[in-house]
Design a protein around this motif. Structure first.
Motif, PDB file in Angstrom:
ATOM      1  N   ILE A 161     -18.900-123.283  50.258  1.00 21.70           N
ATOM      2  CA  ILE A 161     -19.622-123.036  48.933  1.00 21.70           C
ATOM      3  C   ILE A 161     -21.360-122.971  49.163  1.00 21.70           C
ATOM      4  O   ILE A 161     -21.793-122.113  48.601  1.00 21.70           O
ATOM      5  CB  ILE A 161     -19.303-124.168  47.900  1.00 21.70           C
ATOM      6  N   SER A 179     -22.058-119.785  50.686  1.00 23.71           N
ATOM      7  CA  SER A 179     -21.958-118.585  49.525  1.00 23.71           C
ATOM      8  C   SER A 179     -23.083-118.707  48.679  1.00 23.71           C
ATOM      9  O   SER A 179     -23.087-117.371  47.950  1.00 23.71           O
ATOM     10  CB  SER A 179     -20.643-118.697  48.851  1.00 23.71           C
ATOM     11  N   ASP A 193     -23.275-120.346  45.936  1.00 22.95           N
ATOM     12  CA  ASP A 193     -22.847-120.765  44.536  1.00 22.95           C
ATOM     13  C   ASP A 193     -23.079-122.326  44.220  1.00 22.95           C
ATOM     14  O   ASP A 193     -22.432-123.052  44.185  1.00 22.95           O
ATOM     15  CB  ASP A 193     -21.149-120.406  44.447  1.00 22.95           C
ATOM     16  N   HIS A 194     -24.347-122.338  43.618  1.00 24.78           N
ATOM     17  CA  HIS A 194     -24.865-123.436  43.212  1.00 24.78           C
ATOM     18  C   HIS A 194     -24.003-124.189  42.210  1.00 24.78           C
ATOM     19  O   HIS A 194     -23.762-125.490  42.108  1.00 24.78           O
ATOM     20  CB  HIS A 194     -26.603-123.535  42.828  1.00 24.78           C
ATOM     21  N   GLN A 195     -23.620-123.246  41.244  1.00 28.40           N
ATOM     22  CA  GLN A 195     -22.866-123.713  40.111  1.00 28.40           C
ATOM     23  C   GLN A 195     -21.591-124.362  40.700  1.00 28.40           C
ATOM     24  O   GLN A 195     -21.266-125.711  39.898  1.00 28.40           O
ATOM     25  CB  GLN A 195     -22.309-122.664  39.172  1.00 28.40           C
ATOM     26  N   ASP A 196     -20.945-124.242  41.533  1.00 26.77           N
ATOM     27  CA  ASP A 196     -19.948-124.899  42.291  1.00 26.77           C
ATOM     28  C   ASP A 196     -20.166-126.201  42.906  1.00 26.77           C
ATOM     29  O   ASP A 196     -19.629-127.051  42.918  1.00 26.77           O
ATOM     30  CB  ASP A 196     -19.166-123.770  43.147  1.00 26.77           C
TER      31      ASP A 196
END
Lengths: 169, 322
Positions: B199, B202, B204-207
């Motif tokens: 993660i 990728s 994707d800090h929201q994840d």
């Protein structure tokens, strides 16, 4: 590196921190202790950190338990006091100086650290802390009571790499 | 350089003082995590007497853990399991040169303070003892002495590190001689580390925020751990290890070292077994040497062991939700 064959191939060796009794017994098991000693006698530079410095010494005694019968390399004519500054709660960080090798300021991490209680005249004292000897050098051999491998300051590592380069020439 | 993710620099356990004319610091994360780092690739053995501690030291243990009873005997005895007698801990500290750890009950701040004043080298806030507080673990940042905690998942590990643990071990299922749970726990932690690393990579800090909420820890420690791709402290295997092959297998799964509880001193060949487990832990990547180590023990002398599925008491569940 874990075996005598691994040691044979080396130009220089760093024995890092750990438990000196464990490291000593394990190196005895596969005879690498003998090979390390031969390589040191042949001029290979070695840096012994904390437990590594204990292994390089001639004799070691624990501050509380007394003389230990652990296997040692007997390459540095010094007497070591194990756990010299106390147990883990007394472990500390402090600034030290190794002026003679041009490292005037070094951040020392001392973890259940030993100190050199007696050193023969052919052993150079690199650093002291509170009157206790915490770093020594004799030709190709360096011993430190503190842990340069746990900080981001690589000056001592650089100095050691230069020793290895010089020994190759 | 040691990873210092999750470090609290304002912790009460970090003490600045004068030592002669020199300024020194004690109890920093570097000193605590560094201490655990020195135990890497080694075996910590549970002991209840001076004699056992000396056998452990001679066998090459990197440290001993003092308990009142071995975990399997805790199971048999029932009742409340508490920290060991201070006099026995002190006797052991006076007779071996390797570091001495001792266990306190989960959340029992004063058992921990007593162990700190005894000057043990590390405190294990352990599910083997009866928890004193089902809702809170000890706030370990208040201590200069480092702590180790058990964990079954990445979430538990990060919660403990956020409370100040300087070392993590799997919980496994203590006192069973059954290594299955320790294997499950280390695989789970490693799978979850791979997942958050992916993660992070990728972007994707929201994840990652979602993961932090799920784990019930701060975003920062999740992000820093994800970036590292491993725990910021050493992670040992513990719970049910009984043979050299058990130890070697867990090392091959990426553990930094091994705790052996009942496996050694509840076996009838403790001396040989202690030595054999140390050898197998060091030389885990050389199956021939692991075989030689395994040959040093006799399976007929191994502790009998317990099936985890039929246990009435699952120690691993203690303190698991907080």
């Amino acid at each position: 590196m874990k075996t005598a064959d691994d040691v044979e191939k080396l130009d220089g060796l760093i024995i890092p921190g750990g438990e000196s009794t464990t490291i000593g017994q394990l190196s005895l098991v596969n005879s690498s202790l003998r090979v390390i000693k031969e390589k040191i006698d042949g001029g290979m530079p070695i840096l012994g950190i904390c437990a590594g410095m204990i292994l390089l010494s001639k004799t070691a005694a624990d501050r509380v338990v007394g003389k230990t019968n652990q296997p040692l390399l007997d390459s540095l004519d010094v007497k070591l006091e194990r756990n010299s500054f106390g147990r883990q709660r007394e472990s500390f960080e402090a600034e030290i100086a190794m002026d003679s090798i041009n490292i005037p300021k070094f951040h020392g991490i001392f973890i259940r650290a030993p100190s050199v209680s007696e050193a023969n005249s052919d052993v150079e004292v690199l650093a002291k802390f509170n009157e206790k000897i915490v770093a020594v050098k004799k030709g190709n051999i360096i011993g430190t009571a503190f842990h340069p491998e746990l900080t981001s300051d690589v000056s001592l590592h650089k100095y050691f790499v230069n020793l290895v380069k010089e020994s190759k020439n | 350089m040691l990873p210092l993710a999750g470090e609290r620099k304002d912790a009460k356990g970090i003490v600045s003082e004068q030592s002669d004319a020199n300024e020194i610091i004690r109890g920093s994360s570097t000193l605590k995590r560094g201490f655990a780092h020195m135990l890497k690739n080694g075996v910590v053995m549970d002991v209840t007497t001076v004699e056992q501690a000396q056998i452990a030291e001679e066998a090459g243990a990197v440290s001993v853990m003092v308990l009142d009873k071995l975990p399997s005997d805790v199971r048999k005895a029932g009742g409340v399991a508490r920290t060991a007698s201070i006099r026995i801990i002190q006797d052991i500290m006076d007779s071996v040169t390797i570091p001495v750890m001792a266990k306190c009950r989960i959340g029992h701040v004063y058992e921990a303070k007593v162990l700190r004043e005894t000057d043990v080298d590390m405190i294990d806030e352990s599910e083997v003892l009866t928890p004193a507080d089902e809702h809170h673990h000890i706030w370990k940042w208040d201590f200069t002495t480092p702590f180790v905690n058990g964990a079954r998942s990445l979430a538990e590990a990060l919660r403990r590190i956020e409370e100040g643990a300087a070392m993590i071990r799997t919980k496994g299922e203590p006192g069973t001689g059954n290594v299955a749970e320790a294997i499950t726990h280390i695989k789970k932690v490693n799978d979850e580390l791979r997942a958050i690393k992916a993660i992070y990579d990728s972007g994707d800090h929201q994840d990652l925020v979602r993961m932090a909420r799920e784990f019930k820890v701060s975003y920062d420690i999740v992000e820093e751990t994800a970036k590292l791709g491993r725990l910021p402290v050493v992670n040992f295997a513990a719970g049910g290890i009984a043979t050299p092959a058990d130890a070697a297998y867990l090392m091959s799964l990426g553990c930094d070292g091994i705790f052996v509880g009942s496996g050694i001193f509840n076996a009838n060949d403790a001396k040989e077994r202690a030595r054999a487990i140390v050898l197998a832990t060091t030389f885990w990547d050389e199956p021939e040497k692991v075989k030689e180590a395994q040959k040093m023990i006799d399976e007929r002398q191994s502790m009998l062991g317990l099936d985890v599925n039929t246990l009435e008491l699952k120690m691993q569940e203690r303190g698991g939700t907080s």
